[in-house]
Design a protein around this motif. Structure first.
Motif, PDB file in Angstrom:
ATOM      1  N   GLU A  11       0.997  -1.109   0.029  1.00  0.00           N
ATOM      2  CA  GLU A  11      -0.063  -0.108  -0.033  1.00  0.00           C
ATOM      3  C   GLU A  11       0.840   1.095   0.045  1.00  0.00           C
ATOM      4  N   GLU A  12       0.439   2.220  -0.800  1.00  0.00           N
ATOM      5  CA  GLU A  12       1.242   3.422  -0.788  1.00  0.00           C
ATOM      6  C   GLU A  12       0.909   4.241   0.210  1.00  0.00           C
ATOM      7  N   GLY A  13       1.960   5.189   0.675  1.00  0.00           N
ATOM      8  CA  GLY A  13       1.821   6.121   1.780  1.00  0.00           C
ATOM      9  C   GLY A  13       0.827   7.243   1.323  1.00  0.00           C
ATOM     10  N   ARG A  14       0.491   7.988   2.120  1.00  0.00           N
ATOM     11  CA  ARG A  14      -0.281   9.238   1.785  1.00  0.00           C
ATOM     12  C   ARG A  14       0.239  10.562   2.590  1.00  0.00           C
ATOM     13  N   PRO A  15       0.282  11.678   1.816  1.00  0.00           N
ATOM     14  CA  PRO A  15       0.661  12.662   2.618  1.00  0.00           C
ATOM     15  C   PRO A  15      -0.497  13.400   3.604  1.00  0.00           C
ATOM     16  N   ALA A  16       0.218  14.432   4.537  1.00  0.00           N
ATOM     17  CA  ALA A  16      -0.638  14.907   5.425  1.00  0.00           C
ATOM     18  C   ALA A  16      -1.840  15.735   4.538  1.00  0.00           C
ATOM     19  N   ALA A  17      -2.855  15.629   5.127  1.00  0.00           N
ATOM     20  CA  ALA A  17      -4.079  16.715   4.630  1.00  0.00           C
ATOM     21  C   ALA A  17      -5.288  16.890   5.510  1.00  0.00           C
ATOM     22  N   ASP A  18      -5.792  17.741   5.361  1.00  0.00           N
ATOM     23  CA  ASP A  18      -7.011  18.188   6.343  1.00  0.00           C
ATOM     24  C   ASP A  18      -6.549  17.773   7.874  1.00  0.00           C
ATOM     25  N   GLY A  19      -5.573  18.366   8.017  1.00  0.00           N
ATOM     26  CA  GLY A  19      -5.201  18.263   9.534  1.00  0.00           C
ATOM     27  C   GLY A  19      -4.806  16.802  10.134  1.00  0.00           C
ATOM     28  N   ARG A  20      -4.994  15.975   9.138  1.00  0.00           N
ATOM     29  CA  ARG A  20      -4.503  14.504   9.437  1.00  0.00           C
ATOM     30  C   ARG A  20      -2.924  14.195   9.080  1.00  0.00           C
ATOM     31  N   PRO A  21      -2.376  13.772   9.776  1.00  0.00           N
ATOM     32  CA  PRO A  21      -0.912  13.445   9.632  1.00  0.00           C
ATOM     33  C   PRO A  21      -0.643  12.423   8.496  1.00  0.00           C
ATOM     34  N   SER A  22       0.638  12.492   7.926  1.00  0.00           N
ATOM     35  CA  SER A  22       1.009  11.528   6.763  1.00  0.00           C
ATOM     36  C   SER A  22       1.038  10.180   7.393  1.00  0.00           C
ATOM     37  N   VAL A  23       1.245   9.280   6.372  1.00  0.00           N
ATOM     38  CA  VAL A  23       1.080   8.118   6.501  1.00  0.00           C
ATOM     39  C   VAL A  23       2.057   7.348   5.774  1.00  0.00           C
TER      40      VAL A  23
END
Length: 122
Positions: A11-23
């Motif tokens: 699974e790919e990571g996700r950048p931080a968005a809408d106040g949620r941290p990156s993964v």
């Protein structure tokens, strides 16, 4: 010849968005690339896995530590699976001799060390 990969990205990571941290990305063992393997009959606990390893590899190295001599790390000193198993059984018997039975609670607190790992196997 291609080098064998021991882990694969599932699974790919996700950048931080809408106040949620990156993964970060998710990786798995190459053996579980398409999902986890079916459980093996008779292996119902971590102790069962340890016991099976002792049966298959009694003389293989399991736990090592480096003695500190004059402030410097010395050579590794190893214990085999069978040696660790025998020590763990002695610890378990000692705990039972104190009156603990199946379902009792016993906390073990200690620094990361071979002794802590052995106690965890009880």
């Amino acid at each position: 010849m291609a080098e064998m990969q021991h882990v694969v990205k599932v699974e790919e990571g996700r950048p931080a968005a809408d106040g949620r941290p990156s993964v970060g990305p998710t990786y798995r063992s190459a053996f579980a690339r398409d999902g986890f393997l079916a459980p093996v009959d008779g292996l119902d606990s971590c102790y069962d896995i340890f016991r099976m390893a002792v049966e298959k590899y009694p003389n293989n190295r399991m736990l090592g530590h480096r003695a500190i001599v004059d402030g410097k790390a010395g050579a590794y000193v190893w214990r085999t699976y069978k040696e660790v198993f025998d020590i763990a059984n002695k610890i378990g018997n000692s705990i039972r001799s104190c009156g603990l039975t199946k379902g009792s609670r016993c906390g073990i607190y200690g620094a990361n060390s071979p002794e802590w790992i052995i106690t965890m196997e009880v």
